[in-house]
Design an enzyme around this catalytic site. Structure first.
Site, PDB file in Angstrom:
ATOM      1  N   LYS A  15       0.831  -1.211   0.000  1.00  9.85           N
ATOM      2  CA  LYS A  15       0.000   0.000   0.000  1.00  9.85           C
ATOM      3  C   LYS A  15       0.863   1.256   0.000  1.00  9.85           C
ATOM      4  CE  LYS A  15      -2.090  -1.072   3.871  1.00  9.85           C
ATOM      5  NZ  LYS A  15      -1.396  -2.343   4.184  1.00  9.85           N
ATOM      6  N   ARG A  90      -9.653   1.476   8.714  1.00 11.65           N
ATOM      7  CA  ARG A  90      -9.298   0.074   8.967  1.00 11.65           C
ATOM      8  C   ARG A  90     -10.396  -0.655   9.718  1.00 11.65           C
ATOM      9  NH1 ARG A  90      -3.461   0.477   8.740  1.00 11.65           N
ATOM     10  NH2 ARG A  90      -2.404  -1.425   9.345  1.00 11.65           N
ATOM     11  N   ARG A 129      11.779  -5.852   4.376  1.00 15.93           N
ATOM     12  CA  ARG A 129      11.567  -4.400   4.217  1.00 15.93           C
ATOM     13  C   ARG A 129      12.573  -3.569   5.032  1.00 15.93           C
ATOM     14  NH1 ARG A 129       5.785  -2.179   5.271  1.00 15.93           N
ATOM     15  NH2 ARG A 129       6.010  -3.354   7.214  1.00 15.93           N
ATOM     16  N   ARG A 162      11.288  -1.877  10.899  1.00 18.65           N
ATOM     17  CA  ARG A 162      10.256  -1.448  11.837  1.00 18.65           C
ATOM     18  C   ARG A 162      10.134  -2.424  13.003  1.00 18.65           C
ATOM     19  NH1 ARG A 162       5.162  -0.082   8.025  1.00 18.65           N
ATOM     20  NH2 ARG A 162       4.134  -1.195   9.721  1.00 18.65           N
ATOM     21  N   ARG A 173      -0.652  -8.923  13.489  1.00 17.21           N
ATOM     22  CA  ARG A 173      -1.190  -7.891  12.584  1.00 17.21           C
ATOM     23  C   ARG A 173      -2.072  -8.518  11.504  1.00 17.21           C
ATOM     24  NH1 ARG A 173       4.190  -5.149  10.875  1.00 17.21           N
ATOM     25  NH2 ARG A 173       2.939  -4.246   9.204  1.00 17.21           N
TER      26      ARG A 173
HETATM   27  P1  AP5 Z   1       4.851  -1.618   1.799  1.00 12.36           P
HETATM   28  O1  AP5 Z   1       4.524  -0.723   0.643  1.00 12.36           O
HETATM   29  O2  AP5 Z   1       5.620  -1.049   2.933  1.00 12.36           O
HETATM   30  O3  AP5 Z   1       3.509  -2.354   2.302  1.00 12.36           O
HETATM   31  P2  AP5 Z   1       2.282  -1.812   3.154  1.00 12.36           P
HETATM   32  O4  AP5 Z   1       1.046  -2.422   2.579  1.00 12.36           O
HETATM   33  O5  AP5 Z   1       2.324  -0.340   3.282  1.00 12.36           O
HETATM   34  O6  AP5 Z   1       2.596  -2.527   4.528  1.00 12.36           O
HETATM   35  P3  AP5 Z   1       2.544  -1.999   6.040  1.00 12.36           P
HETATM   36  O7  AP5 Z   1       3.260  -3.000   6.876  1.00 12.36           O
HETATM   37  O8  AP5 Z   1       2.967  -0.561   6.123  1.00 12.36           O
HETATM   38  O9  AP5 Z   1       1.018  -2.078   6.291  1.00 12.36           O
HETATM   39  P4  AP5 Z   1       0.324  -2.084   7.643  1.00 12.36           P
HETATM   40  O10 AP5 Z   1      -1.052  -1.797   7.188  1.00 12.36           O
HETATM   41  O11 AP5 Z   1       0.484  -3.315   8.447  1.00 12.36           O
HETATM   42  O12 AP5 Z   1       1.123  -1.002   8.517  1.00 12.36           O
HETATM   43  P5  AP5 Z   1       0.821   0.512   8.876  1.00 12.36           P
HETATM   44  O13 AP5 Z   1       2.072   1.243   8.898  1.00 12.36           O
HETATM   45  O14 AP5 Z   1      -0.313   1.022   8.055  1.00 12.36           O
HETATM   46  O15 AP5 Z   1       5.622  -2.883   1.189  1.00 12.36           O
HETATM   47  C1  AP5 Z   1       6.102  -3.913   2.046  1.00 12.36           C
HETATM   48  C2  AP5 Z   1       7.443  -4.450   1.495  1.00 12.36           C
HETATM   49  O16 AP5 Z   1       7.196  -5.095   0.248  1.00 12.36           O
HETATM   50  C3  AP5 Z   1       8.486  -3.364   1.194  1.00 12.36           C
HETATM   51  O17 AP5 Z   1       9.745  -3.888   1.479  1.00 12.36           O
HETATM   52  C4  AP5 Z   1       8.346  -3.113  -0.327  1.00 12.36           C
HETATM   53  O18 AP5 Z   1       9.565  -2.701  -0.908  1.00 12.36           O
HETATM   54  C5  AP5 Z   1       7.947  -4.496  -0.823  1.00 12.36           C
HETATM   55  N1  AP5 Z   1       7.012  -4.487  -1.953  1.00 12.36           N
HETATM   56  C6  AP5 Z   1       5.944  -3.660  -2.143  1.00 12.36           C
HETATM   57  N2  AP5 Z   1       5.288  -3.994  -3.283  1.00 12.36           N
HETATM   58  C7  AP5 Z   1       5.964  -5.064  -3.803  1.00 12.36           C
HETATM   59  C8  AP5 Z   1       5.763  -5.873  -4.976  1.00 12.36           C
HETATM   60  N3  AP5 Z   1       4.729  -5.650  -5.814  1.00 12.36           N
HETATM   61  N4  AP5 Z   1       6.632  -6.879  -5.198  1.00 12.36           N
HETATM   62  C9  AP5 Z   1       7.661  -7.122  -4.348  1.00 12.36           C
HETATM   63  N5  AP5 Z   1       7.905  -6.386  -3.219  1.00 12.36           N
HETATM   64  C10 AP5 Z   1       7.053  -5.373  -2.958  1.00 12.36           C
HETATM   65  O19 AP5 Z   1       0.272   0.368  10.376  1.00 12.36           O
HETATM   66  C11 AP5 Z   1       1.139   0.019  11.427  1.00 12.36           C
HETATM   67  C12 AP5 Z   1       0.363  -0.045  12.735  1.00 12.36           C
HETATM   68  O20 AP5 Z   1      -0.192   1.248  13.042  1.00 12.36           O
HETATM   69  C13 AP5 Z   1      -0.853  -0.981  12.748  1.00 12.36           C
HETATM   70  O21 AP5 Z   1      -0.486  -2.325  13.043  1.00 12.36           O
HETATM   71  C14 AP5 Z   1      -1.703  -0.362  13.858  1.00 12.36           C
HETATM   72  O22 AP5 Z   1      -1.202  -0.690  15.120  1.00 12.36           O
HETATM   73  C15 AP5 Z   1      -1.481   1.124  13.635  1.00 12.36           C
HETATM   74  N6  AP5 Z   1      -2.478   1.693  12.704  1.00 12.36           N
HETATM   75  C16 AP5 Z   1      -2.234   2.180  11.461  1.00 12.36           C
HETATM   76  N7  AP5 Z   1      -3.368   2.619  10.897  1.00 12.36           N
HETATM   77  C17 AP5 Z   1      -4.357   2.390  11.809  1.00 12.36           C
HETATM   78  C18 AP5 Z   1      -5.755   2.614  11.800  1.00 12.36           C
HETATM   79  N8  AP5 Z   1      -6.382   3.145  10.748  1.00 12.36           N
HETATM   80  N9  AP5 Z   1      -6.462   2.273  12.902  1.00 12.36           N
HETATM   81  C19 AP5 Z   1      -5.848   1.756  13.979  1.00 12.36           C
HETATM   82  N10 AP5 Z   1      -4.530   1.503  14.057  1.00 12.36           N
HETATM   83  C20 AP5 Z   1      -3.785   1.816  12.970  1.00 12.36           C
HETATM   84 MG    MG Z   2       2.653   1.006   4.861  1.00 14.36          MG
END
Ligand code: AP5
Ligand code: MG
Length: 219
Positions: A15, A90, A129, A162, A173
């Site tokens: 994402k 979410r 990552r 991270r 998660r």
């Molecule tokens: P990346 O682009 O970083 O993936 P992502 O979908 O953004 O993954 P996240 O881990 O950031 O998602 P998340 O939803 O768990 O975490 P968030 O920070 O939102 O890509 C991942 C890896 O793959 C990278 O190394 C990239 O290079 C590689 N890659 C990408 N595309 C590729 C492809 N096509 N092919 C090969 N490799 C590829 O949330 C973190 C925490 O915050 C949550 O757990 C929660 O505690 C809190 N939080 C966040 N938002 C909320 C909310 N709305 N409500 C409540 N708590 C929340």
């Molecule tokens: Mg992300």
């Protein structure tokens, strides 16, 4: 009229990677709830301290805190043309709150690309990552390596892994995603806004599919 795009998908599916590319090409703001929390944690704000206790365990931060943080972000000037929402909403409660907030700006969620990939694929992406300390630029040790190990190509800052990317936390998660976020897929499917994207392809191909899915939704 502003354009608001909600990116749905499991942890690690890409994402953030896709949101950054799209925000750049379409000149929209990129709102990543995870990045906003991490910025607050880095700056040791009260919100950051509160959020950290949930994020470290792989749980969702409570809706009230999260919605307040996004409301503040949406009020900034760079969101005038619209935004790509990455990681928010979410939960169904957050989705309803978002509709109300956007109505205040005379806007709405235009389209919801849902990027999916099997669990083993997302786990492999998360485990390789590396994230940039300064601006959250995203790398992968195999699929998108930086030119110099441990250094961001764009702003030369340090790359780190991270805290919540530990295997035990990732398992939680993913479970939390299945229990609390999957209901949103049905919610947006019923509204006719959901478009499914195969996330199990190279970054460039996912970008192309994403672009064709949303291209008719720009106001
Ligand atoms: P990346 O682009 O970083 O993936 P992502 O979908 O953004 O993954 P996240 O881990 O950031 O998602 P998340 O939803 O768990 O975490 P968030 O920070 O939102 O890509 C991942 C890896 O793959 C990278 O190394 C990239 O290079 C590689 N890659 C990408 N595309 C590729 C492809 N096509 N092919 C090969 N490799 C590829 O949330 C973190 C925490 O915050 C949550 O757990 C929660 O505690 C809190 N939080 C966040 N938002 C909320 C909310 N709305 N409500 C409540 N708590 C929340
Ligand atoms: Mg992300």
């Amino acid at each position: 009229m502003a354009t608001f795009i909600v990116l749905l998908g499991p942890p690690g599916v890409g994402k953030g990677t896709q949101a950054k590319i799209l925000a750049n090409t379409k000149k929209l703001a990129h709102i990543s709830s995870g990045d906003l929390f991490r910025e607050n944690i880095k700056n040791q704000t009260e919100l950051g301290k509160h959020a950290k206790s949930f994020i470290d365990k792989g749980e969702l931060v409570p809706d009230g805190v999260t919605i307040g943080m996004i409301r503040e972000r949406l009020n900034r000037a760079d969101c005038k043309p619209g935004a790509i929402l990455d990681g928010f909403p979410r939960t169904p409660v957050q989705a309803v709150a978002l509709e109300k907030m956007l109505a205040e700006f005379k806007g709405q969620v235009n389209v919801v690309p849902y990027i999916s990939a099997p669990e083993a694929v997302v786990v492999g992406r998360i485990s390789g990552r590396w994230t940039c300390r300064l601006n959250g630029h995203i790398y992968h040790q195999m699929f998108n390596p930086p030119k110099q190990t441990g250094v961001c190509d764009i702003d030369s800052s340090e790359l780190y892994q991270r805290e919540d990317d530990k295997v035990e936390t990732v398992t939680i998660r993913i479970r939390v995603y299945l229990e609390q976020t999957i209901p949103l897929v049905e919610y947006y499917r019923k509204s006719g806004k959901l478009i499914e994207i195969n996330g199990e392809q190279a970054v460039e191909q996912v970008s192309k599919d994403l672009y064709s899915a949303i291209k008719n939704h720009f106001m």
